[in-house]
Design an enzyme around this catalytic site. Sequence first.
Site, mmCIF file in Angstrom:
data_model
loop_
_atom_site.group_PDB
_atom_site.id
_atom_site.type_symbol
_atom_site.label_atom_id
_atom_site.label_comp_id
_atom_site.label_asym_id
_atom_site.label_seq_id
_atom_site.Cartn_x
_atom_site.Cartn_y
_atom_site.Cartn_z
ATOM 1 N N TRP A 101 0.819 -1.216 0.000
ATOM 2 C CA TRP A 101 0.000 0.000 0.000
ATOM 3 C C TRP A 101 0.848 1.259 0.000
ATOM 4 O O TRP A 101 0.533 2.230 -0.690
ATOM 5 C CB TRP A 101 -0.995 -0.034 1.153
ATOM 6 C CG TRP A 101 -2.021 -1.097 0.932
ATOM 7 C CD1 TRP A 101 -2.172 -2.254 1.621
ATOM 8 C CD2 TRP A 101 -2.995 -1.121 -0.116
ATOM 9 N NE1 TRP A 101 -3.193 -3.005 1.085
ATOM 10 C CE2 TRP A 101 -3.718 -2.335 0.019
ATOM 11 C CE3 TRP A 101 -3.336 -0.249 -1.145
ATOM 12 C CZ2 TRP A 101 -4.759 -2.687 -0.839
ATOM 13 C CZ3 TRP A 101 -4.381 -0.601 -2.006
ATOM 14 C CH2 TRP A 101 -5.077 -1.803 -1.848
ATOM 15 N N ASP A 172 -1.181 6.614 6.340
ATOM 16 C CA ASP A 172 -2.285 5.734 5.968
ATOM 17 C C ASP A 172 -2.467 4.745 7.120
ATOM 18 O O ASP A 172 -1.637 3.873 7.345
ATOM 19 C CB ASP A 172 -1.930 5.008 4.674
ATOM 20 C CG ASP A 172 -3.012 4.017 4.231
ATOM 21 O OD1 ASP A 172 -4.014 3.850 4.949
ATOM 22 O OD2 ASP A 172 -2.832 3.399 3.160
ATOM 23 N N LYS A 196 -12.511 -1.495 7.339
ATOM 24 C CA LYS A 196 -11.775 -2.442 8.169
ATOM 25 C C LYS A 196 -12.148 -2.272 9.649
ATOM 26 O O LYS A 196 -12.650 -3.198 10.264
ATOM 27 C CB LYS A 196 -10.274 -2.272 7.939
ATOM 28 C CG LYS A 196 -9.890 -2.440 6.461
ATOM 29 C CD LYS A 196 -8.448 -2.143 6.195
ATOM 30 C CE LYS A 196 -8.140 -2.091 4.706
ATOM 31 N NZ LYS A 196 -8.413 -3.326 3.968
#
Length: 361
Positions: A101, A172, A196
């Site tokens: 990511w 992030d 999530k």
Amino acid sequence: MTRIHNFSAGPAALPEEVLKQAQEELLDWHGAGCSVMEMSHRGKEFTSIIEQAETDLRDLMGIPEPYKVLFLQGGATQQFAQIPMNLLAGRSADYIVTGSWSKKAFKEAQRIGNVRCAATTEASNFTRLPVAEEIQLDPFAAYLHVCTNETIHGVEIPAERIADTGVPLVADMSSHILSRPVPVEKFGLIYAGAQKNIGPSGVTLVIIHRDLLGMAPLTIPTVMDYAVMAENGSMLNTPPTYGIYIAGLVFQWLKRQGGLEGMARVNAEKARLLYACIDQSGGFYRNPVDPDCRSTMNVPFVLADPDLEAKFLTESRAAGLASLKGHKSVGGMRASIYNAVSLESVQALVDFMNEFARRYG
């Protein structure tokens, strides 16, 4: 009806209490005569929902006054572009790449402006964090970007390793936000996709210091400008109203669990159980990540005999243990044990893994 033990990496498990409350309020929210999905985002009912969600989130995370809370759309992937659009301001930014990511964030930012890779652990297959001598920072960078928890590779930056580098820190936190206390004041911007630990997919949370607002050039689309979205209370256009409502219910549920301190204790125990099962399996299972930076949320592991993987997935699913297949880019298995995954679910997984190893080891 029997609910599965859901180890999906996202969209992920939601607290059953939250789902039941949403079910009860689906047709008529607090006497409004309609669902949250049907009400105007400008009306007093939804205004009360989004304002309460922000208040509860600020309480949970201890978000200081100088920070704005934005409920946006587009996912964390949109933020890969939106962040440099807003913050570069003709300068350069640094990226530390510790997994898929952060690598994607860096690649996307390269399309927007001048960014540099300050460190990467790709040569080690993203199984560790970079050591100090591997990190080359620009003291004049517009910001430093990190991914504090890599969902795919299972690498997490411990809270004690978050240091002040002299430039705004952008993080992030999609796959572990709200799983533990966070020193918000150390960050210039925090962002997270909701699917999530926050709520259903469709909401993107951005927490940004007011000093970073108003830096975007006039050439970027208005809807991408953080300052404009902050001025309009996240409602320049119609926000993801139902997702924000569910997120608000999750925030209230977290408060009932003892806040982030309470969740951190439960999450630590869940991770301890699962990693102990892996480490004590005599090599039948293996987690490749350096123990100093193992994720408490996403636990990848492989079987010593790859030929057993299909059988493991088939038998685990039959036992009510769902979504254990690893990401296609790395293979193997992965158990995502987010806040809504109970200690009982993790124990059920550990019991299955121990029995599976006994039978096939």
